[in-house]
Design a protein around this motif. Structure first.
Motif, PDB file in Angstrom:
ATOM      1  N   ASP A  40     -46.806 -19.331  26.953  1.00  0.00           N
ATOM      2  CA  ASP A  40     -47.392 -19.309  28.286  1.00  0.00           C
ATOM      3  C   ASP A  40     -46.575 -18.473  29.272  1.00  0.00           C
ATOM      4  OD1 ASP A  40     -49.675 -21.461  28.072  1.00  0.00           O
ATOM      5  OD2 ASP A  40     -47.933 -22.251  27.008  1.00  0.00           O
ATOM      6  N   TYR A  41     -47.278 -17.617  29.985  1.00  0.00           N
ATOM      7  CA  TYR A  41     -46.698 -16.747  31.023  1.00  0.00           C
ATOM      8  C   TYR A  41     -45.597 -15.846  30.464  1.00  0.00           C
ATOM      9  CZ  TYR A  41     -49.392 -19.772  34.068  1.00  0.00           C
ATOM     10  OH  TYR A  41     -50.417 -20.460  34.652  1.00  0.00           O
ATOM     11  N   TYR A  42     -45.805 -15.392  29.269  1.00  0.00           N
ATOM     12  CA  TYR A  42     -44.897 -14.422  28.652  1.00  0.00           C
ATOM     13  C   TYR A  42     -45.310 -12.998  29.006  1.00  0.00           C
ATOM     14  CZ  TYR A  42     -42.395 -12.028  24.773  1.00  0.00           C
ATOM     15  OH  TYR A  42     -41.602 -11.206  24.022  1.00  0.00           O
ATOM     16  N   VAL A  43     -46.606 -12.720  29.017  1.00  0.00           N
ATOM     17  CA  VAL A  43     -47.063 -11.335  29.049  1.00  0.00           C
ATOM     18  C   VAL A  43     -46.620 -10.585  30.297  1.00  0.00           C
ATOM     19  CG1 VAL A  43     -48.993 -11.697  27.483  1.00  0.00           C
ATOM     20  CG2 VAL A  43     -49.333 -12.040  29.932  1.00  0.00           C
ATOM     21  N   PHE A  44     -46.501 -11.260  31.445  1.00  0.00           N
ATOM     22  CA  PHE A  44     -46.114 -10.539  32.660  1.00  0.00           C
ATOM     23  C   PHE A  44     -44.706  -9.974  32.527  1.00  0.00           C
ATOM     24  CE2 PHE A  44     -43.434 -14.046  33.945  1.00  0.00           C
ATOM     25  CZ  PHE A  44     -42.579 -13.532  34.925  1.00  0.00           C
ATOM     26  N   GLN A  45     -43.893 -10.598  31.661  1.00  0.00           N
ATOM     27  CA  GLN A  45     -42.509 -10.176  31.526  1.00  0.00           C
ATOM     28  C   GLN A  45     -42.370  -8.847  30.784  1.00  0.00           C
ATOM     29  OE1 GLN A  45     -39.957 -14.030  31.061  1.00  0.00           O
ATOM     30  NE2 GLN A  45     -41.997 -14.500  30.283  1.00  0.00           N
ATOM     31  N   TYR A  46     -43.422  -8.423  30.087  1.00  0.00           N
ATOM     32  CA  TYR A  46     -43.408  -7.080  29.527  1.00  0.00           C
ATOM     33  C   TYR A  46     -43.388  -6.042  30.650  1.00  0.00           C
ATOM     34  CZ  TYR A  46     -44.429  -8.663  24.763  1.00  0.00           C
ATOM     35  OH  TYR A  46     -44.358  -9.243  23.520  1.00  0.00           O
ATOM     36  N   ALA A  47     -44.159  -6.289  31.697  1.00  0.00           N
ATOM     37  CA  ALA A  47     -44.242  -5.331  32.797  1.00  0.00           C
ATOM     38  C   ALA A  47     -42.981  -5.338  33.650  1.00  0.00           C
ATOM     39  CB  ALA A  47     -45.472  -5.618  33.649  1.00  0.00           C
ATOM     40  N   THR A  48     -42.439  -6.522  33.954  1.00  0.00           N
ATOM     41  CA  THR A  48     -41.162  -6.538  34.677  1.00  0.00           C
ATOM     42  C   THR A  48     -40.058  -5.956  33.797  1.00  0.00           C
ATOM     43  OG1 THR A  48     -40.799  -8.833  33.953  1.00  0.00           O
ATOM     44  CG2 THR A  48     -41.772  -8.502  36.130  1.00  0.00           C
ATOM     45  N   GLY A  49     -40.169  -6.187  32.486  1.00  0.00           N
ATOM     46  CA  GLY A  49     -39.164  -5.664  31.569  1.00  0.00           C
ATOM     47  C   GLY A  49     -39.136  -4.155  31.536  1.00  0.00           C
ATOM     48  N   ILE A  50     -40.302  -3.515  31.454  1.00  0.00           N
ATOM     49  CA  ILE A  50     -40.330  -2.052  31.397  1.00  0.00           C
ATOM     50  C   ILE A  50     -39.875  -1.461  32.730  1.00  0.00           C
ATOM     51  CG2 ILE A  50     -42.719  -1.599  32.150  1.00  0.00           C
ATOM     52  CD1 ILE A  50     -42.943   0.367  29.811  1.00  0.00           C
ATOM     53  N   SER A  51     -40.116  -2.185  33.820  1.00  0.00           N
ATOM     54  CA  SER A  51     -39.656  -1.728  35.128  1.00  0.00           C
ATOM     55  C   SER A  51     -38.131  -1.762  35.194  1.00  0.00           C
ATOM     56  CB  SER A  51     -40.247  -2.613  36.230  1.00  0.00           C
ATOM     57  OG  SER A  51     -41.652  -2.589  36.215  1.00  0.00           O
ATOM     58  N   GLY A  52     -37.546  -2.910  34.823  1.00  0.00           N
ATOM     59  CA  GLY A  52     -36.095  -3.016  34.825  1.00  0.00           C
ATOM     60  C   GLY A  52     -35.439  -2.062  33.850  1.00  0.00           C
ATOM     61  N   ALA A  53     -36.056  -1.865  32.696  1.00  0.00           N
ATOM     62  CA  ALA A  53     -35.497  -0.994  31.660  1.00  0.00           C
ATOM     63  C   ALA A  53     -35.389   0.447  32.127  1.00  0.00           C
ATOM     64  CB  ALA A  53     -36.354  -1.070  30.407  1.00  0.00           C
ATOM     65  N   ASN A  54     -36.449   0.955  32.719  1.00  0.00           N
ATOM     66  CA  ASN A  54     -36.418   2.342  33.166  1.00  0.00           C
ATOM     67  C   ASN A  54     -35.423   2.549  34.303  1.00  0.00           C
ATOM     68  OD1 ASN A  54     -38.616   4.341  31.930  1.00  0.00           O
ATOM     69  ND2 ASN A  54     -39.430   2.258  31.837  1.00  0.00           N
ATOM     70  N   ALA A  55     -35.289   1.543  35.167  1.00  0.00           N
ATOM     71  CA  ALA A  55     -34.298   1.635  36.239  1.00  0.00           C
ATOM     72  C   ALA A  55     -32.881   1.681  35.672  1.00  0.00           C
ATOM     73  CB  ALA A  55     -34.451   0.456  37.195  1.00  0.00           C
ATOM     74  N   LEU A  56     -32.594   0.835  34.687  1.00  0.00           N
ATOM     75  CA  LEU A  56     -31.256   0.810  34.102  1.00  0.00           C
ATOM     76  C   LEU A  56     -30.988   2.043  33.249  1.00  0.00           C
ATOM     77  CD1 LEU A  56     -31.031  -2.968  33.161  1.00  0.00           C
ATOM     78  CD2 LEU A  56     -29.852  -1.783  35.012  1.00  0.00           C
ATOM     79  N   ALA A  57     -32.007   2.551  32.554  1.00  0.00           N
ATOM     80  CA  ALA A  57     -31.817   3.781  31.774  1.00  0.00           C
ATOM     81  C   ALA A  57     -31.479   4.951  32.690  1.00  0.00           C
ATOM     82  CB  ALA A  57     -33.073   4.080  30.962  1.00  0.00           C
ATOM     83  N   ARG A  58     -32.175   5.050  33.825  1.00  0.00           N
ATOM     84  CA  ARG A  58     -31.851   6.122  34.778  1.00  0.00           C
ATOM     85  C   ARG A  58     -30.411   5.998  35.249  1.00  0.00           C
ATOM     86  NH1 ARG A  58     -37.161   5.034  36.495  1.00  0.00           N
ATOM     87  NH2 ARG A  58     -36.414   3.599  38.122  1.00  0.00           N
ATOM     88  N   ARG A  59     -29.965   4.773  35.469  1.00  0.00           N
ATOM     89  CA  ARG A  59     -28.599   4.569  35.946  1.00  0.00           C
ATOM     90  C   ARG A  59     -27.579   4.982  34.880  1.00  0.00           C
ATOM     91  NH1 ARG A  59     -24.917  -0.070  36.608  1.00  0.00           N
ATOM     92  NH2 ARG A  59     -23.760   0.253  38.556  1.00  0.00           N
ATOM     93  N   VAL A  60     -27.814   4.609  33.630  1.00  0.00           N
ATOM     94  CA  VAL A  60     -26.895   4.988  32.550  1.00  0.00           C
ATOM     95  C   VAL A  60     -26.891   6.498  32.349  1.00  0.00           C
ATOM     96  CG1 VAL A  60     -26.492   4.816  30.054  1.00  0.00           C
ATOM     97  CG2 VAL A  60     -27.010   2.757  31.379  1.00  0.00           C
ATOM     98  N   LEU A  61     -28.077   7.099  32.360  1.00  0.00           N
ATOM     99  CA  LEU A  61     -28.171   8.546  32.109  1.00  0.00           C
ATOM    100  C   LEU A  61     -27.606   9.375  33.251  1.00  0.00           C
ATOM    101  CD1 LEU A  61     -31.723   8.553  30.512  1.00  0.00           C
ATOM    102  CD2 LEU A  61     -29.583   9.120  29.352  1.00  0.00           C
ATOM    103  N   SER A  62     -27.515   8.773  34.432  1.00  0.00           N
ATOM    104  CA  SER A  62     -26.930   9.507  35.565  1.00  0.00           C
ATOM    105  C   SER A  62     -25.431   9.677  35.403  1.00  0.00           C
ATOM    106  CB  SER A  62     -27.231   8.772  36.879  1.00  0.00           C
ATOM    107  OG  SER A  62     -26.503   7.556  36.947  1.00  0.00           O
ATOM    108  N   GLY A  63     -24.834   8.928  34.472  1.00  0.00           N
ATOM    109  CA  GLY A  63     -23.423   9.113  34.164  1.00  0.00           C
ATOM    110  C   GLY A  63     -22.472   8.391  35.089  1.00  0.00           C
TER     111      GLY A  63
END
Length: 609
Positions: free
Chosen positions: A529-552
Motif C-alpha cells: 500500500d502506497y508504494y507506487v508514489f515513491q517511485y516518482a519521489t525516488g526518481i526525483s531525488g535520484a536525478n538531483a543527487l546524480a547531478r550533485r555527484v557529477l558536478s564534482g
C-alpha cells in the motif's frame, strides 16, 4: 532469448542463475534449519514479561531476537527466491509456504516486545542505553518507538496483528499465482512467410511490446490485457481484499486514514505525497511533447499505448550481459573503485543475479537478501538497452543493501521503500550520464546506441513519472472509497483508471478504456500500500543527487555513500537531506520534469539528424 520458446528452469546455464547454494548448500540443509528454527521461535517466550528486569536482560533479549530474525529471514529468502524463478515447481511452492508460515510465527512471537518497551518508559530506556553498551545502538530505535507510541496496541492485539501478517499476505500471493502461473495468454502470430507463433507471457510481453512490427505490438498488448480483463472480477475482489485489510489495520492502530498510516511509519508528512501528485498534474504537458515526438518518429497518425515502447530506429544495438555489467560499473566509478569493483564482482564472480527468462519465472525484476546473504537480483535480461537500464536499477538496490548490511546492526539493516527508489534510479541516471556524451563505435552505431539509451530513459520515466503517479492517484481514491464504505467493483476500478489515463494523455495519445483501465490489475506493486508514489519521489531525488555527484563537489560522492550506509538508522527524509536533496519540497520533482524535458529534446534532435 527466443520469444518462440522459453527454456525450462532445469535447462538454464547455472552460471546465469542466482547463487542459491551460498545461502543453503542443499534443500536438505534448508529443511534442517527450518526444523531447528521452529522451537527457537517458540523459545522467545522466555523473555516475555521480563524485559523490564534490567538492562542486561533487555540486551540479551534484543541480541537473541536479532540473531533469530536473521536466520528466519535467510530461510525465507532462500525459499521465496527459489519459488520466484520457477513458480510451476510445487515442491518450491510448498517450501515457500512453510517459510512464510514460520515468518508469521516469528512476527507473532515478538509481539510482546514493543508494548513492554513502551511500558518501561522513555527515561529508563535512555538511562539503560547510556549504561549498557549492548543497548547503545538502539537509541534511534527507541526514539522512533515512542514516536509511534499512540499506534502501538496491547500485547494481545499486537500478537494478533503479528500472527495475521502471513494470512494478510494471501492477496499478493494469490495475485502472483494467478498471473504468473495460471494465466495462459493467447500467442501472437508474427507477420511473415513462416507465421511463427510468439509466446506471450510475463517474461516475454515487454519484448513483444518493443517489437518494430506494430501488428505484433497491438496483438501482444491485446492478448496480455484481455487475459486480465477475463478475470477482472476475481482480480478486483482480490485487490479490494488487500485494501480492506489495510483499512482494518489502520483502524486497529487508530490512524485517521490508510495514507496517514503508510507515511507515518517512515515519518513522511502527507504533504510529500500531495506535492508529488499536484506537481505531476501541472506538468502533464511535458508528456504531450514526448508523445508527439514519438508519434512523428513512428509515422503514425494516432499514438496508442502499445506504441509507447516501440523502437524508434530500424536497428537496435545488442548489449550482451557482460558488456552491460562493464558499462554500469564504469558509470558508477565516480563513487570510487571500491563501489564499482564490488558491483562488478557481484555480477560476474559471486552470481548475485538470476539473469535470463525461463518458464515459470516471475515477471519484472527485484533485488532481495539480508545480512548474511548476497543482495540477489531476479530479472529477465534481453540483451538490449531496456535490460541494461533494469540491470543498473536493480544493482542500485543491491549496492544499497550491501552497504547498509556492512555498516549497520541488524535493527537498522533495512531501509524504507522511500529511500530504496532513490538508490536504484541514481544508478540509471549515472549510466545515462556516462553513455550519452560518448561515441561508442562508428557514427551510425553510436547514434543508434544513444537513441536506445534515450528510449530506455523515456521508458523509465514513463513508468516512474507517468504510470506510477497515475496509479498513486488511483490507489488513493480506491482506499478513500473503501474507507467511506462505498465498496469496490471491477467496472468502477477500470472506469476510474481509464479516466486518469485520459487526463494524462490529453489529445496526444489514444486511450483504450478497457485495456488501459485494467492496467491496475497488472501491477503487483498495489499490494504494497502506497508504494507506487515513491517511485516518482525516488526518481526525483535520484536525478538531483546524480547531478550533485557529477558536478564534482568535494563531498558529493561521500555524502551519497553515507546515505546508502545509513539504512534505517535515520529517517529517510533526514538521510536524503544529509546527502543533498530535500524531498519535502516540490523543487526536486520540478527539476526532474526539467530533466525529462531535456531528454525529450535530445531524442528529438537525434531522430531528426
Amino acid at each position: 532469448m527466443s520469444l518462440t520458446h522459453l527454456p525450462a528452469r532445469a535447462d538454464v546455464d547455472p552460471r546465469h542463475t542466482w547463487n542459491a547454494e551460498s545461502v543453503f548448500a542443499t534443500v536438505e540443509e534448508w529443511a534442517a534449519e527450518l526444523a531447528a528454527l521452529a522451537p527457537e521461535v517458540e523459545g522467545l517466550s522466555r523473555f516475555q514479561g521480563h524485559l523490564a528486569d534490567g538492562p542486561a536482560v533487555l540486551a540479551e533479549a534484543m541480541q537473541s531476537l536479532e540473531t533469530l530474525s536473521q536466520r528466519v529471514e535467510k530461510a525465507l529468502i532462500h525459499a521465496l527466491l527459489t519459488e520466484s524463478v520457477d513458480r510451476g515447481n510445487q515442491a518450491s511452492t510448498a517450501r515457500a509456504g512453510q517459510a512464510g508460515s514460520l515468518y508469521g510465527q516469528m512476527q507473532g512471537a515478538v509481539a510482546f516486545l514493543e508494548p513492554e518497551l513502551l511500558a518501561i518508559g522513555r527515561e529508563r530506556l535512555a538511562e539503560w542505553t547510556a549504561t549498557e553498551p549492548r543497548l547503545a545502538h538502539l537509541a534511534h530505535y527507541f526514539d522512533n518507538l515512542f514516536r509511534r507510541q499512540a499506534h502501538v496496541r496491547s500485547p494481545e492485539v499486537e500478537e494478533v496483528l503479528g500472527l495475521a501478517a502471513d494470512a494478510f499476505g494471501g492477496s499478493q500471493s494469490t495475485f502472483s499465482k494467478l498471473t504468473d502461473t495460471d494465466f495462459k495468454f493467447r500467442p501472437v502470430t508474427a507477420v511473415g512467410p513462416d507465421g511463427d507463433e510468439l509466446a506471450v507471457g510475463q517474461g516475454t510481453v515487454d519484448d513483444l511490446l518493443h517489437s518494430a512490427d506494430r501488428a505484433v505490438r497491438r496483438a501482444a498488448w491485446e492478448s496480455y490485457h484481455d487475459q486480465y480483463l477475463a478475470y477482472r472480477n476475481t482480480l478486483a475482489a482480490n485487490l479490494a481484499t488487500s485494501i480492506k485489510q489495510n483499512v482494518l489495520v489502520s483502524r486497529v492502530r487508530r490512524y485517521e486514514s490508510t495514507l496517514d498510516m503508510a507515511l507515518f511509519t517512515d515519518n513522511i508528512p502527507p504533504a510529500v505525497y500531495h506535492n508529488l501528485l499536484d506537481t505531476f498534474k501541472r506538468h502533464r504537458s511535458v508528456w504531450h511533447r514526448y508523445f508527439d515526438v514519438r508519434r512523428r518518429a513512428l509515422g503514425v497518425e494516432t499514438l496508442h499505448t502499445y506504441d509507447i515502447w516501440a523502437p524508434l530506429t530500424a536497428e537496435q544495438p545488442r548489449i550482451p550481459y557482460e558488456q552491460g555489467v562493464e558499462w554500469v560499473a564504469a558509470a558508477l566509478s565516480p563513487l570510487g573503485e571500491e563501489y564499482a569493483g564490488r558491483l562488478r564482482r557481484g555480477c560476474v564472480d559471486e552470481r548475485w543475479i538470476d539473469v535470463y527468462p525461463n518458464e515459470g519465472k516471475s515477471a519484472g525484476a527485484f533485488s532481495w537478501g539480508c545480512q548474511g546473504t548476497y543482495p540477489f537480483i531476479v530479472m529477465s535480461y534481453s540483451d538490449d538497452a531496456i535490460s541494461l537500464g533494469t540491470l543498473a536499477h536493480e544493482l542500485g538496490h543491491s549496492m544499497h543493501s550491501l552497504l547498509t548490511w556492512e555498516n549497520q546492526p541488524k535493527v537498522y539493516a533495512d531501509y524504507t521503500m522511500f529511500a530504496a527508489e532513490v538508490a536504484s534510479n541514481f544508478n540509471q541516471a549515472m549510466l545515462r550520464a556516462y553513455l550519452l556524451p560518448r561515441d561508442l563505435g562508428p557514427r551510425d552505431e553510436a547514434r543508434q546506441l544513444k537513441i536506445a539509451v534515450l528510449e530506455e530513459a523515456m521508458a523509465n520515466f514513463h513508468r516512474y513519472f507517468l504510470e506510477m503517479p497515475t496509479l498513486a492517484l488511483f490507489e488513493l481514491e480506491m482506499h478513500r472509497r473503501e474507507e467511506r464504505g462505498e465498496g469496490l467493483t471491477a467496472d468502477d476500478m477500470i472506469a476510474y483508471l481509464a479516466d486518469l489515463f485520459a487526463e494524462t494523455y490529453g489529445d496526444a495519445a489514444a486511450v483504450d478504456r478497457e485495456r488501459d483501465g485494467i492496467r491496475w490489475a497488472t501491477f503487483g506493486h498495489l499490494y504494497a500500500d502506497y508504494y507506487v508514489f515513491q517511485y516518482a519521489t525516488g526518481i526525483s531525488g535520484a536525478n538531483a543527487l546524480a547531478r550533485r555527484v557529477l558536478s564534482g563537489g568535494p563531498d558529493a560522492a561521500e555524502d551519497y555513500l553515507g546515505f546508502l550506509r545509513a539504512g534505517s538508522s535515520r529517517y529517510p527524509l533526514e538521510a536524503l537531506r544529509a546527502a543533498g536533496v530535500d524531498l519535502t519540497q516540490p523543487a526536486p520533482v520540478e527539476a526532474a520534469f526539467e530533466t525529462l524535458g531535456d531528454l525529450i529534446d535530445q531524442l528529438d534532435t537525434l531522430l531528426n539528424e
